[in-house]
Design a protein around this motif. Structure first.
Motif, mmCIF file in Angstrom:
data_model
loop_
_atom_site.group_PDB
_atom_site.id
_atom_site.type_symbol
_atom_site.label_atom_id
_atom_site.label_comp_id
_atom_site.label_asym_id
_atom_site.label_seq_id
_atom_site.Cartn_x
_atom_site.Cartn_y
_atom_site.Cartn_z
ATOM 1 N N GLY A 42 50.965 39.567 50.718
ATOM 2 C CA GLY A 42 51.182 40.891 51.267
ATOM 3 C C GLY A 42 52.351 41.644 50.665
ATOM 4 O O GLY A 42 52.670 42.754 51.117
ATOM 5 N N LYS A 43 52.989 41.058 49.648
ATOM 6 C CA LYS A 43 54.137 41.706 49.021
ATOM 7 C C LYS A 43 53.881 41.920 47.538
ATOM 8 O O LYS A 43 53.022 41.285 46.946
ATOM 9 N N ALA A 92 56.242 31.561 47.844
ATOM 10 C CA ALA A 92 55.518 32.535 47.029
ATOM 11 C C ALA A 92 54.777 31.809 45.909
ATOM 12 O O ALA A 92 55.023 30.627 45.663
ATOM 13 N N ALA A 93 53.913 32.543 45.254
ATOM 14 C CA ALA A 93 53.374 32.081 43.978
ATOM 15 C C ALA A 93 54.370 32.492 42.896
ATOM 16 O O ALA A 93 54.790 33.650 42.852
ATOM 17 N N TYR A 94 54.740 31.545 42.051
ATOM 18 C CA TYR A 94 55.728 31.796 41.002
ATOM 19 C C TYR A 94 55.026 31.871 39.652
ATOM 20 O O TYR A 94 54.221 31.001 39.316
ATOM 21 N N TYR A 95 55.380 32.910 38.893
ATOM 22 C CA TYR A 95 54.736 33.182 37.616
ATOM 23 C C TYR A 95 55.746 33.148 36.484
ATOM 24 O O TYR A 95 56.816 33.759 36.570
#
Length: 124
Positions: A42-43, A92-95
């Protein structure tokens, strides 16, 4: 074409540590800055840390300063994100991302290539 593959995500309790790794291939690795970004549900995707091509210059978003450390191993074409004192809000998902510039930049538009992401979940 540059390929980026992240690893090292997982579930950890608050206060714990994780080390993310990103393997890069496809061009002269040391010529370009690398960065880590994250996106929570959602961010919008946000900048976390970046490191210059040579590894001498780094920059962090304020919320992770003193807790996260970005580093790189140019002979191995690897970049890392050591995350200590993790908080639930770090979930979070980290990229991993590869820049088109030598100097580190926080803006996502400076990055040409992105990995698929690795999930980090911090439980309270």
């Amino acid at each position: 074409q540059v390929q980026l593959v992240e690893s090292g995500g997982g579930l950890v309790q608050a206060g714990g540590s994780l080390r993310l790794s990103c393997a890069a291939s496809g061009r002269t690795f040391s010529n370009y800055a690398m960065g880590w970004f994250r996106q929570a549900p959602g961010k919008e995707r946000e900048f976390v840390a970046t490191i210059s091509g040579g590894g001498r210059s780094t920059s962090y978003t304020d919320s992770v300063k003193g807790r996260f450390t970005i580093s790189r191993d140019n002979p191995k074409n690897m970049v890392y994100l050591q995350m200590n004192s993790l908080k639930p809000e770090d979930t979070a998902a980290y990229y991993c991302a590869a820049s088109g510039y030598y100097v580190p930049r926080a803006a996502a538009v400076s990055y040409n290539y992105w990995g698929q992401g690795t999930q980090v979940t911090v439980s309270s």
